[in-house]
Enzyme design. Structure first.
Site, short mmCIF file in Angstrom:
data_model
loop_
_atom_site.label_atom_id
_atom_site.label_comp_id
_atom_site.label_asym_id
_atom_site.label_seq_id
_atom_site.Cartn_x
_atom_site.Cartn_y
_atom_site.Cartn_z
N HIS A 36 0.82 -1.22 0.00
CA HIS A 36 0.00 0.00 0.00
C HIS A 36 0.85 1.27 0.00
O HIS A 36 0.32 2.38 -0.16
CB HIS A 36 -0.93 0.00 1.21
CG HIS A 36 -2.23 0.68 0.97
ND1 HIS A 36 -2.44 1.55 -0.08
CD2 HIS A 36 -3.42 0.63 1.63
CE1 HIS A 36 -3.68 2.01 -0.05
NE2 HIS A 36 -4.30 1.46 0.98
N ASP A 41 -2.49 1.76 -4.53
CA ASP A 41 -3.70 2.09 -3.80
C ASP A 41 -4.77 1.02 -3.98
O ASP A 41 -4.66 0.15 -4.85
CB ASP A 41 -4.24 3.45 -4.25
CG ASP A 41 -3.30 4.60 -3.90
OD1 ASP A 41 -2.62 4.49 -2.85
OD2 ASP A 41 -3.24 5.57 -4.66
#
Length: 441
Positions: A413, A417
């Protein structure tokens, strides 16, 4: 002329190997092709065969020793021939073979005879790893049965003593010169035992209690896996997304390929091969997933080097199919089976266990419905493949049962995204739902 045998370098990334077994001992006759010793990297195991004939003059490393690649391991030549120049730096060359044989015949008993052996004599016939373990555990070396080359005590011999409770108390160790039965817990030799009269053989018999547990040292590959997994989770912000797709066309294609494989000269193409094929094509449109995160730099690849998580007897391995995006479905099936088989046999070239840009881990055959695969650094994502389940969807106003295959995608992450993950999963699902069309694209 004496010839040194070095520790081979099995792959550019391998710096050292561990000797697992010797098949020859000093003084043995060696023919070309004879297996001298076995060794392993952190992922593979190999045998080293002799390329010259003669007599095994010297051994510079014992079972369990971690030997740097290209370092001399042993020497083959003519009996009595000098080989001091081949000894690794910092090690003293053993005496010539002829002298060793003469010395051994003059001895009244080998090292294995505990009653006639002193601690001082044993200290010269024990590997460094075994000595370190003995000092740590206070093992009773006078009761050791050497299993190493030339009657040498090695680590497993010391561990056997500890497992059987054959140890010596700290107070008794300084005066312990000949083997006696211990009166302490589990047969530990105490100071009082050294001055006690020898009991009759029948009374001295001792049966160690059955251990309530077993301590087993982690193999090297397990240590590597543990290190990599912890490093992965500690260095990334990992997040997993789950989805599924209609596997109807995949199953139909698999059935058709299975029926016509022989006529078309095809290999056995599996569902996993189709997944690898589809992923190799989809990744070209999602460069963030076919990349390495190198600190503050991203490295995007123009080719897909597909890692395949493989369950082996030695632990998890991830061999790589290089340039997968250029391969046909049949070629991917062949190459994936080749590297998987090599990994499972333990003979894979270490260079095939690195260089991956994206990894696929398939647990569907084991009935797993969903899981959280862990990213293989420095890759940015990993795709988990789940089992097929029957589900219901509405088609033209009617409920239809269809086979749904699950996908579990873990992403880093820090660089990807949630929306990126969702789009990638959707693209993979669509490609697999239309695998027949993807193959002619």
């Amino acid at each position: 002329m004496a010839t040194a045998v070095i520790m081979p370098r099995q792959g550019q990334s391998v710096e050292s190997c561990i000797i697992t077994a010797w098949n020859k001992k000093v003084g043995d006759t060696v023919a070309v092709g004879d297996i001298l010793f076995s060794y392993e990297t952190d992922k593979s195991s190999f045998d080293e065969a002799a390329t010259v004939e003669g007599t095994l003059l010297a051994i510079f490393a014992q079972e369990g020793d971690d030997v740097p690649c290209l370092q001399n391991v042993c020497v083959i030549g003519n009996a009595g021939e000098s080989y001091a120049e081949f000894a690794p730096a910092g090690e003293e060359a053993p005496a010539p073979v002829a002298e060793e044989i003469k010395t051994e015949t003059a001895e009244t008993a080998p090292v294995a005879t505990a009653e006639a052996t002193s601690v001082q004599e044993i200290s010269g016939a024990i590997s460094p790893r075994a000595r370190a373990l003995a000092e740590k555990t206070n093992a009773d070396l006078l009761k050791a049965t050497p299993t190493g080359p030339s009657g040498r005590i090695i680590e497993r011999d010391v561990q056997s003593l500890v497992d059987r409770g054959l140890t010596v108390s700290g107070a008794a160790r300084a005066e312990y010169t000949s083997a006696v039965e211990g009166s302490g817990i589990n047969g530990k030799v105490m100071l009082s035992d050294l001055s006690a009269p020898v009991a009759p053989a029948a009374e001295a018999a001792f049966t160690a209690p059955v251990a309530e547990y077993e301590d087993v040292k982690l193999p090297n590959i397990r240590k590597i896996i543990a290190k990599q997994m912890c490093a992965s989770l500690n260095s990334m912000a990992q997040l997993t997304f789950n989805s599924s797709f209609d596997a109807t066309k995949m199953l139909e294609l698999r059935k058709s390929l299975k029926a016509g494989a022989d006529k078309m000269g095809l290999t056995n193409i599996t569902l996993n091969d189709m997944i690898l094929y589809a992923v190799s094509r989809v990744l070209l449109d999602f460069k963030g997933f076919n990349a390495h995160c190198l600190g503050d730099t991203m490295r995007y690849f123009n080719t897909v080097n597909l890692g395949i998580a493989v369950d082996t007897e030695r632990g998890l391995m991830v061999p790589t199919v290089f340039g997968a995006e250029k391969l046909s479905l049949n070629e991917i099936a062949k190459q994936s089976k080749a590297v998987i088989t090599a990994a499972q046999s333990g003979s894979i070239n270490p260079d095939l266990l690195s260089g991956g840009t994206f990894t696929v881990s398939n647990l569907g055959s084991l009935g797993i419905e969903s899981f959280t695969p862990i990213i293989n650094p420095p890759q940015t994502a990993i795709l988990g493949v789940d089992c097929i389940q029957k589900r219901i969807k509405e088609v033209n106003g009617e409920d239809v049962i269809y086979p749904a295959m699950g996908l579990s995608l873990t992403v880093d992450h820090r660089v990807l995204d949630g929306a990126d993950a969702a789009r990638f999963l959707k693209a993979v699902g669509q490609a697999l739902e239309n695998i027949d069309l993807l193959m002619v694209k």
